[in-house]
Design a protein around this motif. Structure first.
Motif, short mmCIF file in Angstrom:
data_model
loop_
_atom_site.label_atom_id
_atom_site.label_comp_id
_atom_site.label_asym_id
_atom_site.label_seq_id
_atom_site.Cartn_x
_atom_site.Cartn_y
_atom_site.Cartn_z
N LEU A 241 120.90 6.19 18.98
CA LEU A 241 120.64 5.47 20.23
C LEU A 241 120.09 6.41 21.29
O LEU A 241 119.19 6.06 22.06
CB LEU A 241 121.94 4.81 20.71
N THR A 242 120.63 7.62 21.33
CA THR A 242 120.20 8.61 22.33
C THR A 242 118.77 9.06 22.09
O THR A 242 117.98 9.20 23.03
CB THR A 242 121.16 9.81 22.32
N THR A 243 118.42 9.30 20.85
CA THR A 243 117.03 9.65 20.55
C THR A 243 116.09 8.52 20.94
O THR A 243 115.02 8.75 21.51
CB THR A 243 116.88 10.01 19.07
N SER A 244 116.49 7.27 20.67
CA SER A 244 115.64 6.13 20.98
C SER A 244 115.48 5.93 22.48
O SER A 244 114.36 5.74 22.98
CB SER A 244 116.22 4.86 20.36
N GLU A 245 116.59 5.94 23.22
CA GLU A 245 116.54 5.56 24.63
C GLU A 245 116.15 6.72 25.54
O GLU A 245 115.42 6.54 26.52
CB GLU A 245 117.89 5.01 25.08
N TRP B 197 121.80 2.00 28.22
CA TRP B 197 122.57 1.82 26.99
C TRP B 197 123.50 3.00 26.71
O TRP B 197 124.58 2.81 26.15
CB TRP B 197 121.62 1.63 25.82
N ALA B 198 123.09 4.20 27.09
CA ALA B 198 123.96 5.36 26.85
C ALA B 198 125.32 5.16 27.51
O ALA B 198 126.36 5.49 26.94
CB ALA B 198 123.28 6.63 27.39
N ALA B 199 125.30 4.60 28.73
CA ALA B 199 126.56 4.33 29.43
C ALA B 199 127.25 3.08 28.92
O ALA B 199 128.47 3.06 28.76
CB ALA B 199 126.28 4.22 30.93
N THR C 204 116.12 14.95 18.10
CA THR C 204 117.34 14.69 17.34
C THR C 204 118.23 15.93 17.22
O THR C 204 119.45 15.82 17.19
CB THR C 204 116.99 14.12 15.96
N PHE C 205 117.63 17.13 17.20
CA PHE C 205 118.46 18.33 17.08
C PHE C 205 119.37 18.48 18.29
O PHE C 205 120.49 18.98 18.19
CB PHE C 205 117.60 19.59 16.87
#
Length: 489
Positions: A92-96, A191-193, A101-102
């Motif tokens: 989700l973090t990579t997407s938003e 979305w992260a939150a 990714t690393f």
């Protein structure tokens, strides 16, 4: 069922996952593809009012503020739940966020989640009551005590660049200290939150109202936290310009404010350093997450006699760090967060030319990227420390190289800034590096590649880079008040 399937278009208010009162939503976008990922709840003033009221009730009317064992248990429970969702949350973090990714295995997710355990450990071992001994002021024999107590309701306002790190660096210590929290998340990364809010509501024993998560496209909701008298503390991370407004807005109620703001940090290379190795690290640092970090070093100070050597080393390193797909495990420099941010960075690139600078490499959009908010890793040369691109925070993969004439001049240039958040020093002689580091007016310094980041290490800046500290014992104590008590001896 995944967190996305359960729905991330919700607020967390008083323990309830619910839509905005108006039913409004707004889109969250993948910065690498420009595609809409989905929607988030678009809160308004009435939703924020409800969240603040819930946090106030939870602080004043529950045992949360006094039950240390409960807080410690709940924080560890939250850490474990977030770790159990690690694979989905990293994706989700990579997407938003567009985070490579690393990085999600480091400061974009895994490390701040683990650091919740450090906050719990601090609360568990903290000396909440200190015996100050006996004295007899005015002839009255007294025993004195120093108590540390939670500061109250915290309004946390966070940015988009490292959302999990910054959200959790506020939530962890605040909850450990016994505060209740209203988290106002950045509009670019709701979305992260929301995902963290859903996990808190469904997989932890954190009581209703202790954590409230509000997403909104309206930046004014952060200002509402600053002015509401029911909020005792405002913890803000963002630009220095907005930080000034937060401090001014909070002044009417004289609430406690601490700020983690911008930076224009210097990477100092002294003349006995391994210039190629140092400049390779300077290039890597400014390209990481497309330079979207307040503590990233964006001014490269090179010894004049070795300036060309240093520039060549940066150019060579940046050639292998080109902007790329954040899902590729080898990508270091992903996209910028939005078209707005790309426009801002490109504006500074145009300004660099206007000021008389040139590009040793980069200077525009990658030719192989038709979509996504990408900017090439860029090295600007030909400008002095007085140029705007050398003084203002750009928040992109843009490094400005400036020559210096020895250790004293390098330190003077490093300190010639409105900011004082971070810095790096490279030297062959560690004593020279330490001598320079000690004179730099910054809150953090890396010496010869040392990494200062950690949940047990205080983070914050001097000058216009902020007020107060996050993380470590000092960051934990920002969320406490000191009370002195005396009784007859």
């Amino acid at each position: 069922m995944s967190l996305r399937d359960e729905g991330l278009d919700v607020l967390l208010v008083d323990g309830e996952l619910r839509p905005a009162a108006s039913g409004a939503t707004f889109a969250t976008v993948d910065p690498a593809t420009e595609e809409v990922l989905g929607s988030a709840a678009d809160a308004a003033g009435e939703d924020m009012d409800a969240a603040i009221a819930a946090a106030r009730r939870a602080f004043d009317g529950s045992s949360w503020s006094t039950d240390v064992d409960r807080r410690v248990r709940c924080l560890r429970q939250l850490r474990d739940a977030l770790q159990a969702h690690g694979e989905e949350m990293r994706g989700l973090t990579t997407s938003e966020v567009g985070a490579p990714t690393f990085l999600t295995h480091g400061p974009q997710y895994d490390l701040p989640v683990a650091d919740l355990g450090i906050a719990a450990d601090i609360a568990e071992s903290y000396e909440w009551r200190t015996d100050l001994g006996q004295a007899a002021p005015l002839g009255i024999a007294s025993r004195r005590w120093l108590l540390r107590e939670p500061a109250g309701v915290v309004g946390a306002v966070t940015p988009w660049n490292f959302p999990h790190q910054i959200n959790l660096a506020k939530l962890g210590p605040a909850l450990a200290a016994g505060c209740t929290v209203v988290l106002k998340a950045a509009p670019d990364t709701p979305w992260a939150a929301s995902a963290v809010g859903r996990i808190i509501a469904t997989e932890t024993d954190i009581p209703p109202g202790v954590v409230n998560v509000v997403t909104s496209s309206d930046h004014a909701l952060g200002a509402q936290l600053s002015t509401d008298p029911r909020v005792d503390v405002v913890s803000f991370t963002g630009s220095t310009a907005t930080g000034r407004k937060v401090m001014a807005a909070a002044s009417d109620s004289l609430k406690k404010v601490f700020l983690e703001l911008g930076g224009k940090s210097a990477f100092v290379v002294l003349d006995d350093a391994d210039v190629a190795a140092a400049c390779g690290m300077a290039a890597f640092t400014v390209c990481t997450h497309a330079g979207q970090g307040c503590a990233i070093t964006t001014r490269l100070l090179l010894p004049r006699a070795r300036f060309d050597e240093g520039v060549d080393a940066v150019v060579a390193a940046m050639a292998g760090l080109g902007a790329g797909d954040p899902w590729d495990p080898g990508t270091i420099c992903g996209p910028l967060i939005s078209a707005r941010q790309r426009d801002r960075v490109e504006g500074y690139l145009a300004l660099a030319r206007e000021e008389g600078g040139s590009f040793a490499c980069g200077g525009g959009r990658p030719p192989d990227r038709d979509t996504g908010f990408f900017v090439e890793p860029t090295l600007v040369v030909g400008l002095g420390n007085d140029a705007r691109v050398a003084r203002e925070e750009i928040f992109g993969p843009v490094l400005v190289a400036i020559p210096h004439d020895g250790d004293d001049d390098a330190v003077a240039l490093a300190n010639d800034s409105d900011y004082g958040l971070s810095g790096s020093v490279y030297a062959g002689d560690p004593d020279r590096a330490w001598a320079a580091a000690r004179r730099m007016r910054t809150g953090t310094v890396s010496v010869n590649g040392g990494l200062w980041y950690g949940g047990d290490v205080p983070f914050g800046g001097y000058k216009q880079s902020g007020v107060g500290r996050e993380m470590g014992v000092l960051g934990f104590e920002e969320y406490t008040e000191a009370k002195s008590v005396a009784e007859p001896a």
